[in-house]
Write an enzyme that holds these catalytic residues in place. Structure first.
Site, PDB file in Angstrom:
ATOM      1  N   ASP A   4      32.564  40.997  38.821  1.00 13.57           N
ATOM      2  CA  ASP A   4      33.319  40.316  37.783  1.00 13.57           C
ATOM      3  C   ASP A   4      32.562  39.011  37.512  1.00 13.57           C
ATOM      4  O   ASP A   4      31.774  38.565  38.345  1.00 13.57           O
ATOM      5  CB  ASP A   4      34.739  40.043  38.284  1.00 13.57           C
ATOM      6  CG  ASP A   4      35.605  39.350  37.256  1.00 13.57           C
ATOM      7  OD1 ASP A   4      35.475  39.645  36.055  1.00 13.57           O
ATOM      8  OD2 ASP A   4      36.415  38.501  37.661  1.00 13.57           O
ATOM      9  N   ASP A   6      33.992  35.710  35.736  1.00 14.77           N
ATOM     10  CA  ASP A   6      34.773  34.478  35.911  1.00 14.77           C
ATOM     11  C   ASP A   6      35.505  34.517  37.249  1.00 14.77           C
ATOM     12  O   ASP A   6      36.281  35.427  37.518  1.00 14.77           O
ATOM     13  CB  ASP A   6      35.770  34.322  34.766  1.00 14.77           C
ATOM     14  CG  ASP A   6      35.083  34.253  33.401  1.00 14.77           C
ATOM     15  OD1 ASP A   6      33.852  34.337  33.338  1.00 14.77           O
ATOM     16  OD2 ASP A   6      35.794  34.127  32.395  1.00 14.77           O
TER      17      ASP A   6
END
Length: 190
Positions: A4, A6
């Site tokens: 991922d 953020d």
């Protein structure tokens, strides 16, 4: 290795849309250094509903990506490609603008569409692949994609939730142990 963005690579500052907002997460270079030395393919899979909500466009997303890669390159003193592919989903079922509410590919995490797409396109082995994220939806996407293991960062790289098909464990890094050694034992373990 699926990541991922953020909350894993860059600090999650809620809809980062400008390069000057990009701040790398603490110790992220340790993870990238280990992955690069092992020859691990790195694929970014990221929900980007800010695009679908009209907060920013694809050009802003690409500018943030470029800044992130530049900062990673500086920290690692590397010109090698650090991320082999990026798959981003702009959809949001409730708050997306017209055309961005329905996710026809099943890409929005916790669905596994982005991971399955990259596995297919890059001919990666799901049985040897891992997903690393900071939210439950990241772990769920990795498990739905039947990856070897999913890891949730509960407190950066110091506290991990490790999930595979047979077990779930929480691990805390002893303060005396270097982050790279901790990640080598628990993230990159076969």
């Amino acid at each position: 290795m699926f990541l991922d963005r953020d909350g894993v690579i860059i600090e999650d500052r809620s809809f980062v849309s400008r390069p000057d907002e990009v701040r790398l997460c603490a110790n992220v270079e340790d993870m990238f250094d280990l992955a690069v030395r092992r020859g691990t393919a790195i694929v970014l899979v990221t929900n980007q509903s800010g695009i679908g909500r009209g907060y920013y466009g694809w050009e802003a997303f690409e500018a943030v990506q470029a800044r992130m890669l530049a900062l990673l390159g500086e920290r690692l003193r590397s010109a090698a490609p650090l991320i082999h592919a990026t798959v981003a989903c702009p959809h949001h079922p409730a708050e997306g603008m017209d055309g961005f509410r329905i996710d026809p590919m099943g890409f929005r995490k916790p669905l596994p569409g982005m991971i399955d797409f990259a596995l297919d396109r890059l001919a990666l082995d799901r049985r040897r692949s891992i997903m690393i994220g900071d939210r439950d939806i990241d772990v769920a996407a990795g498990m739905k994609a039947r990856l070897h293991r999913s890891i949730q960062l509960l407190d950066g790289f110091d506290h991990l939730r490790v999930v595979d098909s047979a077990s779930e464990t929480q691990l805390r890094r002893p303060m005396s142990e270097p982050v790279s050694a901790f990640l080598s034992r628990h993230v990159f373990a076969d």
